[in-house]
Design an enzyme around this catalytic site. Structure first.
Site, PDB file in Angstrom:
ATOM      1  N   HIS A   1       0.820  -1.214   0.000  1.00  0.00           N
ATOM      2  CA  HIS A   1       0.000   0.000   0.000  1.00  0.00           C
ATOM      3  C   HIS A   1       0.850   1.257   0.000  1.00  0.00           C
ATOM      4  CE1 HIS A   1      -2.215  -3.275   2.018  1.00  0.00           C
ATOM      5  NE2 HIS A   1      -3.181  -2.898   1.205  1.00  0.00           N
TER       6      HIS A   1
HETATM    7  S1  FES Z   1       1.701  -0.659   3.325  1.00  0.00           S
HETATM    8 FE1  FES Z   1       0.053  -1.942   3.674  1.00  0.00          FE
HETATM    9  S2  FES Z   1       0.989  -3.735   4.321  1.00  0.00           S
HETATM   10 FE2  FES Z   1       2.631  -2.400   4.038  1.00  0.00          FE
END
Ligand code: FES
Length: 242
Positions: free
Chosen positions: A207
């Protein structure tokens, strides 16, 4: 003559009315006599503690005698037997309880292969400066970074108080050149990529979380810095994690 016949009729009617009451009284008296005779013949074989007299208790209650089942031994020998039985049962119960607890604890404790993974020793002289090594410890990846002098300087120069999870670099390392962290993103648990991201540290592609060269979160959805596990340096060339 007619007066005489009316008097006779009245007398006969009076007798007929009184006869049933007399017969009923006679029957009741006979029944009471019979019951009394039966009670006199039936004597209880046990003197009931619930009656004030022997006749009274025997008339209402019959309790069998248990004398033939009573012990013929003396009271002291009976007590010895009772104590022996109670003691034996207590000892047996204690042994059973101990075995149960022992089995339970043995089953719940960690197995030999798990204990073997509790600590991991790493030879540090095999990791050159400026390189990352990833090892597996208790099923998780652990990042070991041999930092350069520039990286240490960069980690110390960061204004850590303004970070999302404020922490100075010196609180995250025991020796400045060795950075040891769990390789688990604090957002949802992905494994970040080393030497990547906007801050020259680690980048989580799941993410888009960016960690700096001290493993502190700088950008993206992760709320916390990468976790530092328990470790120590038993010598200059070795590291023990766990
Ligand atoms: S940024 Fe979501 S799991 Fe690492």
């Amino acid at each position: 003559m007619s007066q005489l016949s009316s008097a006779s009729t009245a007398l006969l009617r009076t007798c007929a009315r009184q006869q049933p009451a007399t017969v009923a009284r006679s029957a009741l008296a006979a029944a009471q006599q019979q019951r009394g005779a039966a009670n006199a013949g039936a004597k209880a074989s046990f003197e009931s503690p619930f009656g004030s007299t022997a006749e009274e208790s025997g008339a209402t209650l019959k309790i069998p005698s248990f004398k033939k089942y009573m012990s013929k031994s003396s009271p002291s020998s009976n007590k010895v037997f009772s104590y022996f039985v109670a003691g034996t049962m207590g000892l047996g119960s204690a042994i059973g309880a101990k075995a149960t607890v022992h089995d339970f604890l043995t089953n719940m404790s960690a197995s030999a292969d798990v204990l073997a993974q509790a600590k991991v020793e790493i030879a540090l002289d095999a990791i050159p400066e400026g390189k990352n090594v990833i090892i597996k410890w208790r099923g998780k990846p652990v990042f070991i970074r041999h930092r350069t002098a520039e990286e240490i300087q960069e980690a110390n120069d960061t204004d850590w108080k303004s970070l999302r999870d404020p922490q100075p670099d010196e609180d995250r390392v025991q020796k400045p050149e060795w950075l040891i962290m769990l390789g688990v993103c604090t957002h949802l648990g992905c494994v970040p990529i080393g030497e990547a991201g906007d801050f020259g540290g680690w980048f989580c592609p799941c993410h888009g979380s960016h960690y700096d060269i001290s493993g502190r979160i700088r950008k993206g959805p992760a709320p916390l810095n990468l976790e530092v596990p328990a470790y120590n340096f038993p010598s200059e060339e070795s590291l023990v994690i766990g």
